[in-house]
Scaffold this active site. Structure first.
Site, short mmCIF file in Angstrom:
data_model
loop_
_atom_site.label_atom_id
_atom_site.label_comp_id
_atom_site.label_asym_id
_atom_site.label_seq_id
_atom_site.Cartn_x
_atom_site.Cartn_y
_atom_site.Cartn_z
N THR A 96 -1.31 -3.41 1.96
CA THR A 96 -2.56 -4.01 1.48
C THR A 96 -2.36 -4.73 0.15
OG1 THR A 96 -3.09 -1.85 0.53
CG2 THR A 96 -4.17 -2.42 2.60
N ARG A 153 -8.67 -6.96 5.78
CA ARG A 153 -9.70 -5.92 5.82
C ARG A 153 -10.97 -6.46 5.19
NH1 ARG A 153 -9.63 0.39 3.69
NH2 ARG A 153 -9.04 -0.43 1.66
N GLU A 186 -11.98 7.44 8.49
CA GLU A 186 -12.22 8.13 7.22
C GLU A 186 -13.53 8.90 7.24
OE1 GLU A 186 -11.81 5.12 4.11
OE2 GLU A 186 -12.47 3.57 5.49
N ASP A 243 -11.11 8.81 1.46
CA ASP A 243 -12.52 8.79 1.86
C ASP A 243 -12.85 9.88 2.88
OD1 ASP A 243 -14.28 6.69 0.63
OD2 ASP A 243 -12.52 5.49 1.07
N ARG A 284 6.00 6.55 -7.41
CA ARG A 284 7.34 6.90 -7.88
C ARG A 284 8.07 7.85 -6.93
NH1 ARG A 284 7.48 10.39 -11.66
NH2 ARG A 284 5.56 11.17 -10.74
N LEU A 305 1.75 0.61 -0.42
CA LEU A 305 1.02 0.04 -1.56
C LEU A 305 1.86 -0.94 -2.36
CD1 LEU A 305 -0.70 3.36 -2.69
CD2 LEU A 305 -1.86 1.40 -1.68
N ASP A 336 17.82 16.11 30.74
CA ASP A 336 17.42 15.61 32.04
C ASP A 336 16.63 14.32 31.82
OD1 ASP A 336 14.93 16.38 31.16
OD2 ASP A 336 14.64 17.95 32.67
#
Lengths: 434, 434, 434
Positions: B17, B85, B159, B193, B237, B260, B389
């Site tokens: 995004t 979005r 969400e 959310d 990080r 991100l 198998d």
């Protein structure tokens, strides 16, 4: 014609059951009379005179009368809601009809209790059509006594696979013209009977974890605008175990729990609220341990982590695994191992900080927290950052909303809250997010 | 009349995004312009210009314009799919109408972007009827601009508990004559959310695990022929933590994750692919530890396992539990404790071996792998066998299929793949299973 | 017109598959002929001549003939139920039609097997409408051969996300006039193909846990009155691992498991039954360890817990965490750490004790159990109490019901049960709860 009821609670922390009639004592309603006098942190958000499992079958007719009498006498002063549990079973029509009779007895306006009866708890429900049968009986009670349709809430005990599945259908069923399922209030897990229904066996006879059930109950409540409550915790002596269960439940969105004693009520009323003092924790080889705040530093005093400094190099040993690190690497490692549990005051600080940033046109800010950590006498300063955006802010608002809900619905707990947090923190928490 | 779109991807590893408009800078679209230039392992499979949470509310109209402009300029050269979005909320019609307006802006053929817009991402959806509202708006956009119905894909962010339940109804709803839900593409979890919607509380404010949500999303995708994607991993990080999450997701069938930063994109593009080199691991008292390949042996150099030989007897100590064993018992114990993580080359070897056996009329064969393990200087040869198998073969094909899908959809990653695996391995992987 | 079938089993512990036809051997049905001779603990509750994955595709027509022949010869003497698995696939009509042909072959009354065929196992089912297609084919088989509708049971293998979701709809679909889904019997997880269908990847290629799937299967069975069975456990040498899986499944209400060998059948027939001897366990830093019963005390002989007495003070160290305790605190700590696994005899004792209490008008009683625990030579007496009410009693009844079901359905296991428990215990278990 009674006033339309107002069911104001958004959160329920405690669901406290009391037997309704006991044989062989002077006053069979003695336990009810005692429970209805509870106030403050020992009084539950929802009190459940239990005319089902907690009361012997041959005492339940008398139990229904006792409920009516005791609530008529003292219900007006009780600080929580009152929701008697009546008998019910998805597989047995005679039990269901008995449940209707008991509800008619308890809610009869001539008995004088109904104004303080907020709803009924229906155990042993099955699939959604079985829930509708219970809903219909409550509608009949309301109609019979001139109460507004839907004014008596209905809570159910989820103690079968059928009922677990039914929670997935609530959004489709509530609001249909032929039922009043909007009266639904609590979804309460009943793990002992659920264990029987699922035919589960554990070696010791202890209850399985049923984590999926709890998730599904919490989700069902979230989807349908209801409140989820976990089942009883049998080992009454084990306060730490009860707190751990409440904390684990909260992480699933299940903020209420059954209580079997006023002592459990007190623990369960307090545990979901943020702590008075923040504190640091460390992950010590699979166990989360609280650090001791010794003023100048946060100190680890256990034996699962060792730290030694040799010149510019640090040797960090966690559970037998040794790492040789420079200062920056050690700092990074400790940032990962530690966490801060914010106090109510800390949370309010962060909310206010974010609100100011938002007003200043920023969408996201870093929240920092720093500490000096000491292990085996070696000290190091750490700082953790967390990005907050609108979603973080909203998610962090939940404990504050819970606090506000408690504050507005439970004036009898104002003193305890002021004692816990101090008046200043209470006022700030009430003001934030308005 | 534009060409019918062909949506070729079977797998999506990365969902990246980017804010669409920032205030107080020379060029509010600067981040979009930078992101659309990403290529190779830093370019995501799905790029999401984010006109919702990542962009301040008062900048979103400009954000929609920026998307159209930047994609019109440079979208043709972008190696992944592009799915902006837009704003949406199950509880707010004005937000939903704003979402429609932004889609109309972005897809307007006069802006020149629509040929490179593959679909839209709809956040905050509720139950299935709410999904249909978004689907209808996309149909209106398509109709308005002469696009084929269903040619714009729709992805949703899960969400809320409602949306989680809706995923169980997709097979019943897709294909109905009054909707175009066949346009559905990604099911993306949005845990921050979701945590708010479930009203979950953790002591530190960290996100709950939400393992059941991820399972249900993966299952919903599997049942409806869609692709599941996990939500954002905040701690940028923490590369190891991000990899661990990707690995845990993959074991649930959720092969995609939100990214991100371009750094996270690179990690998430590479992690689900089989490793370049195989390696052995050992279970060391609750921790899985990689053995060091020292050429002649696979060596455990930690302190959680001790091994000593006394005459013909071995003393094996794992986390304080001591076992006294003869050579065969030790071998069996070590076979249980160790595991081999196959490289891409190893996997291709096994696929080919099974294919040959199948041609020779065998339905199941044992795949063997042997090693010399050294602990505290004591060596022992081990060999593990696994029966393969047809079902095993099919299940092991998933990483190979993922590789092939990446190879055919992302020519810009061919160099990186050749560098990772060598040309020979790449060719063998492309040939196997045809 | 054959007799109406009576399907008496409430529990199924074992689901044992056998290839139906092998190439290149004298008698292609040799394995079937051997399996049908199994008796006692090595004979499964449900035997599945496997005309799907265990048999090569080009041998399956012959396999269907073999099933009919072998069951006609020896089916009458087989102590379990017989449910052949036929081919099926939700995505392939030719496979489904082949499945119908094989069922017609196996059930043809002229072959003489049908009286001993209890039903069919349908693999690779999809959503509920796909289950109905299989149900319809079985109805056609019944009608064609003059069998009562619904007399052949149908079991399904859950090996897709679609099928997992379908289990949530059974209560709505069973009993509809246009199907005979009341014939449903077993819900069997097939984790290898499920892994493929979910596109899950693990580093080693090992199977994911799929705990949510197992919960949902157990719940689906509970809600619809069916029996849940876990899939195959590949590592045939790993008897402890197989037992652990069975125990974990039982705690989810999944009391049956697939068996690949008569050895696995024996383990899986015995493991869900209560043990012959009760024993104490202790939680030793994340591991549950059985205490050694040394007659006068229950002794911990491991190195994960240390206990020392200094004057009136005890030092208890569990995994590096040291507690300094007085005698009462130590006792409380040990009560928390220990647990008792009751024998069949113990369970019967408790059931009888509760029944007597109930007759005497008590609704709840405390069940006590005491022991002397010895750690590092230090002894302490502990006693644990558990409250039993009607719900506890009902939940503890499950293993007893399982035992009774085994006893009444498997006369060939009476000797083994008498040898395990002694005649006296067997009789008491059969009498309790009547």
């Amino acid at each position: 014609m009674p006033e339309p009821r107002i069911h104001g609670r958004e959160f329920v922390r405690t669901f406290f059951t009391t037997p309704t009639a006991e044989q062989g004592v002077d006053d069979s309603a003695k336990k009810l009379r005692k429970a209805i006098q509870l106030r403050g942190m020992q009084a539950p958000d929802v009190w459940v005179p239990d005319n089902e499992d907690a009361t012997a079958p041959n005492m339940r007719d008398e139990g229904a009368e006792n409920i009516a009498e005791v609530v008529a006498d003292d219900g007006a002063g009780f600080p929580g809601e009152i929701h008697p549990r009546v008998v019910w079973h998805r597989d047995d029509p005679s039990t269901r009809y008995k449940g209707l009779q008991h509800m008619l007895e308890i809610a009869d306006p001539e008995k004088g209790a109904v104004d303080d009866i907020d709803g009924f708890v229906i155990p042993e429900v099955g699939d959604i059509d079985d829930w509708k049968k219970a809903d219909e009986f409550i509608t009949i009670v309301e109609n019979e006594y001139g109460l507004e349709e839907g004014s008596l809430k209905m809570s159910v005990i989820i103690e079968s696979g059928q009922a677990e599945l039914a929670m997935g259908e609530l959004r489709d069923e509530m609001g249909k013209p032929t039922n009043n399922l909007e009266r639904l209030f609590l979804l309460v897990d009943g793990e002992v009977d659920y264990t029987k229904d699922m035919r589960a066996i554990t070696p010791t006879g202890g209850l399985p974890e049923w984590k999926e059930l709890r998730h599904n109950t919490s989700r069902g409540a979230s989807a349908a605008g209801l409140i989820s409550v976990d089942g009883p915790f049998d080992d009454i002596r084990d306060v730490e175990g009860y707190k751990d269960r409440i904390t684990a439940n909260a992480a699933m969105g299940m903020l209420g729990i059954w209580s079997l004693t006023p002592g459990q009520v007190e623990v369960a009323n307090k545990t979901p609220l943020p702590p008075q003092e923040g504190y640091w924790t460390v992950e010590a080889d699979g166990r989360t341990v609280e650090l001791d705040d010794e003023g100048d530093a946060q100190v680890y005093n256990g034996e699962r982590i060792d730290l030694e400094k040799e010149g510019e190099t640090y040797e960090l040993e966690v559970g037998g695994d040794e790492l040789v690190l420079d200062e920056d690497e050690l700092r990074e490692e400790l940032v990962d191992l530690t966490a801060y549990v914010p106090s109510m005051d800390d949370i309010v600080d962060s909310m206010e900080e974010f609100e100011s940033a938002k007003e200043a046109g920023k969408g996201a800010i870093a929240m920092s927290r720093s500490a000096t950590v000491r292990i085996d006498g070696v000290e190091i300063d750490i700082q953790s950052d967390r990005m907050w955006d609108e979603a973080t802010y909203q998610a962090m608002m939940t404990p504050v909303k819970l606090f506000k809900d408690v504050y507005s619905n439970r004036p009898d707990q104002h003193d305890a809250l002021a004692e816990m947090y101090g008046e200043g923190v209470v006022e700030r928490a009430l003001d934030v997010g308005l």
